[in-house]
Design an enzyme around this catalytic site. Structure first.
Site, mmCIF file in Angstrom:
data_model
loop_
_atom_site.group_PDB
_atom_site.id
_atom_site.type_symbol
_atom_site.label_atom_id
_atom_site.label_comp_id
_atom_site.label_asym_id
_atom_site.label_seq_id
_atom_site.Cartn_x
_atom_site.Cartn_y
_atom_site.Cartn_z
ATOM 1 N N ALA A 60 0.833 -1.249 -0.265
ATOM 2 C CA ALA A 60 -0.017 -0.084 -0.109
ATOM 3 C C ALA A 60 0.744 1.263 -0.008
ATOM 4 O O ALA A 60 1.984 1.202 0.690
ATOM 5 C CB ALA A 60 -0.798 0.024 1.094
ATOM 6 N N GLY A 99 0.687 -5.288 0.372
ATOM 7 C CA GLY A 99 -0.513 -5.278 -0.589
ATOM 8 C C GLY A 99 -0.271 -5.985 -1.863
ATOM 9 O O GLY A 99 -1.026 -6.567 -2.547
ATOM 10 N N GLU A 102 -0.437 -9.213 -1.541
ATOM 11 C CA GLU A 102 -1.801 -9.629 -1.172
ATOM 12 C C GLU A 102 -2.666 -9.922 -2.540
ATOM 13 O O GLU A 102 -3.409 -10.868 -3.001
ATOM 14 C CB GLU A 102 -2.824 -8.699 -0.350
ATOM 15 N N GLU A 122 4.045 -5.747 7.044
ATOM 16 C CA GLU A 122 3.306 -4.602 7.671
ATOM 17 C C GLU A 122 3.301 -4.304 9.056
ATOM 18 O O GLU A 122 3.337 -3.254 9.594
ATOM 19 C CB GLU A 122 1.860 -4.850 7.621
#
Ligand code: COA
Ligand code: NAD
Length: 690
Positions: A60, A99, A102, A122
């Site tokens: 992210a 992300g 992910e 994270e």
């Protein structure tokens, strides 16, 4: 900042294109969602998603974390990818982090480049995976591996990713492999969320929590991650996903996440200062290291590990044998711990020579002296080096406290001299203080920064003063601790308070490890310039006189046995005796009172350091405290912590403490200025443009 789409023979090529690291911000999320519809509308055979450049995606966009989330949210985008009628293949061409990883988990199939890495960092930013990572990963790799990866934040390489079932195949050309994948084989891959969640296993969860209670004490995110993973073992996927999202959004705004983001961005800003961007550093191939003791051997090993050639210069033949042994010990330890293998050990060893012959470094591109902490010795060693080195070579001193201006002035060309202050153990500690003397030229400073990059260290530039940034703050920290000790506490109480705050160990245990004699010698050096009106506490001096030098002498502030460390009654008696001699009525300090005093003292000193221009920015000081002195990273470093407390509070405290001792407790002019102008310390700093 786009998602590129291309239809080639009914295969959709989707590329995340957001240099430099393909961070997933709003436009990338929207672009991926559009690509799902585009592929369906065009009834494509498959979609192959990869990243532009040599990365897949680094997670992210953390710059968005300070603002409210904007749709489409990543979990929804990934659900759309996973549920799409067109199967998606992740062609993981480089780092797939957070992300990015992910996205890969939401694809039907994952093909990974042999050189790529995948992981969930994270927690290192104070959050948890927020787009299905806590739910999809355990389904693929099992509970224990998922717990390990998510709570440690450590990425895995391609071989490990394949062996744990995180990816389906490894290839050098991932796009080609994804293109050639048989459609039946692709369609036979079950979407990750449809796989069964692993069995609940309370033992595994308890074991991880126990490990983390030591390693990640005080931090929320790793423990929250475990709770969310545990929820997923017994709930429906969508329900667990909602819990994950809620936790992620809560953590994103937390003080810890803000502190960790501050360190993340400070590190990157420090590594590439804008004011040096037009200065070309010298090339680095062969480095001369004078002195192969504790520091010299560690520095040599760090240089060798980075692929450089190293010559250690020692005082005599006997010392060369010791220096060789010192480096060999580090090599052996690295071999035992699996960091290197026999072949690389031999190769590393072949790039090292240890000698007394200065002529052998006549072509070196950098020299670092790490001889005893003596001004005369350092001057003479650097002078000898100056005579043999090429005229452009950077010359560095690893002094802890000595005046780099004086050392530089001793040489015919002071523009080539700077401090490169490594921290022990030099091959492990991440911090490198780059000390700019009055006449050091930019090219040699830039070479210092280049060296830090090669060694993968965090560089912080500092001006010349006693102790530079880190050791000057450390000296004030110890002085404040000794005052509390004399006035009422024990070493154990003080250490415990600092450990509860988040340090791995307190000031007294740390001294026992580094040796009390070093600070003692330094205090003797300072005797002549010390303010005679300033309170001076002699306990540490008396310990050294009694031969209590720390662990190396069998004990220092503590006694050590196989049961660990215990308070030493002799030390406690010594403290009480000193207090009595100074007519002090000792009193109890709570943990909070101890940390308030020690941290306030450090913040005030650091504010002076910033005010005097010794540090260029508060965030540089934060990096020094975190990477060199064990300040808890999740508190964002000393200055960030000061800002989070409120500078008004700090000033009030100092004024209260000043009622006891107005000489030691003087409010830094910078703190006053900040309070008057409603500024935080992190707002202050020499602007990069200047
Ligand atoms: N969001 C926003 N910016 C990011 C970013 C992210 N997730 N990751 C890196 N950047 C920025 C850096 O701040 C830096 O910006 P700058 O050039 O303005 O200083 C730039 O990208 C390059 O990053 P850098 O770390 O210097 O590059 P690198 O090649 O050494 O390392 C990575 C690349 C991907 C390994 C590293 O950047 C990284 O680990 N990023 C964080 C990944 C992460 O934690 N993701 C989870 C987010 S929740
Ligand atoms: P050390 O005593 O372990 O090693 C010093 C080495 O210098 C010895 O091997 C000695 O033989 C060698 N030496 C002495 N005279 C020499 C000469 N004329 N030519 C070549 N070599 C010579 O000391 P150390 O702990 O490695 O410290 C070295 C320097 O690094 C000091 O300036 C110290 O302040 C600084 N430093 C130490 C630490 C630490 O924690 N030990 C941390 C940062 C900086």
């Amino acid at each position: 900042m786009t998602v590129d789409k291309r239809n080639e023979n009914n295969v959709g090529y989707v590329k995340i294109n957001n240099p430099p690291v393909n961070a997933i911000g709003l436009s990338i999320r929207q672009g991926l969602l559009d690509a799902v519809s585009w592929a369906e509308e065009n009834q494509l055979d498959r979609v192959i998603v990869s990243g532009a450049g040599n990365l897949f995606a680094a997670g992210a966009d953390t710059n968005e974390f300070d603002y409210p989330p904007v749709e489409p949210h990543l979990p929804d985008v990934l659900n759309a990818i996973e549920r799409s009628a067109v199967p998606w293949i992740a062609a993981i061409n480089g780092f797939a982090l957070g992300g990015g990883a992910e996205i890969a988990l939401a694809c039907r199939m994952r093909i990974m480049s042999n050189s790529a890495k995948i992981g969930f960092p994270e927690v290192t930013l104070g959050v948890i995976p927020g787009a299905g990572g806590t739910q999809r990963l355990p389904r693929l790799v099992g509970l224990e591996k998922a717990l390990d990866m998510i709570t440690s934040g450590r990425p895995v390489n391609a071989a490990e990713a394949l062996s744990v079932g995180l990816v389906h195949a490894l290839h050098d050309d991932v796009l080609d492999a994804a293109f050639k994948t048989n459609i039946e084989q692709l369609l036979s891959c079950v979407p990750t969320s449809k796989l069964a969640a692993p069995e609940a296993n309370s033992e595994a969860i308890t074991a991880v929590k126990q490990r983390l209670s030591r390693k990640s004490k005080g931090q929320s995110a790793p423990f929250d991650a475990i709770d969310v993973i545990e929820t997923g073992l017994t709930s429906e996927f969508d329900e667990a996903l909602a819990t994950e999202r809620q936790t992620f959004l809560k953590l994103r705004q937390s003080d810890q996440a803000k502190a960790l983001r501050h360190i993340f961005f400070s590190e990157r800003a420090a590594a590439a200062p804008k004011w040096l961007k037009n200065v070309s550093p010298l090339s680095l191939e062969h480095v001369a290291v004078a002195g192969g003791g504790t520091m010299g051997a560690g520095i040599a090993y760090a240089l060798l590990s980075a692929g450089l050639r190293v010559t250690i210069l020692e005082a005599d033949q006997e010392a060369t044998v010791r220096a060789n042994t010192n480096v060999n010990q580090i090599l052996e330890a690295s071999l035992t711990r699996g960091f290197i293998n026999e072949i690389s050990m031999t190769e590393i060893r072949s790039r090292l020579s240890v000698t007394t012959d200065y002529a052998s470094v006549a072509a070196a591109s950098l020299a670092i002296e790490a001889v005893f902490e003596s001004m005369e010795l350092k001057k003479s060693v650097l002078e000898s080096l100056f005579k043999v080195l090429p005229p452009e070579t950077t010359m560095a001193t690893n002094t802890s406290y000595l005046d780099v201006n004086e050392i530089a002035a001793h040489l015919p060309d002071p523009t080539r001299v700077l401090g490169l202050h490594f921290f022990a153990p030099a091959h492990i500690m991440k911090l490198l203080e780059i000390i700019r003397a009055e006449k050091t030229s930019d090219v040699h400073i830039a070479t210092g920064f280049k060296l830090a990059k090669i060694l993968r260290k965090t560089p912080v530039i500092a001006g010349v003063c006693d102790g530079f940034i880190g050791n000057r703050i450390l000296a004030r920290y110890r002085e404040a601790a000794d005052t509390v000790l004399l006035d009422g506490s024990t070493p154990h109480e003080i250490d415990l308070a600092m450990v509860e705050f988040g340090y791995a160990m307190g000031p007294y245990e740390a001294q026992d490890i580094s040796g009390l004699d070093i600070a003692h010698a330094n205090r003797r050096r300072q005797d002549a310039t010390r303010d005679p009106k300033r309170r001076y506490i002699q306990i540490a001096d008396r310990m050294v006189e009694q031969g209590k030098l720390g662990k190396k002498s069998g004990g220092g502030w503590y006694q050590y046995s196989s049961d660990g460390k215990q308070n030493d009654p002799v030390v406690i008696d010594l403290v009480i005796e000193e207090a009595r001699a100074a007519s002090i009525e000792r009193r109890d300090y709570s943990s909070e009172q101890i940390t308030d005093r020690l941290l306030t003292a450090m913040i005030n000193e650091a504010a002076d350091i910033l005010n005097e221009g010794i540090a260029r920015s508060a965030s540089d000081i934060d990096l020094v405290t975190v990477f060199g002195y064990g300040f808890p990273r999740w508190r964002g470093g000393l200055m960030h912590y000061g800002d989070s407390l409120g500078l008004g509070t700090i000033v009030d405290r100092i004024e209260t403490f000043a009622m006891e001792d107005p000489i030691v407790w003087r409010v830094s002019p910078l703190l006053r200025r900040c309070v008057e102008n409603n500024l935080s310390l992190c707002d202050i700093g020499v602007k990069d443009a200047t």
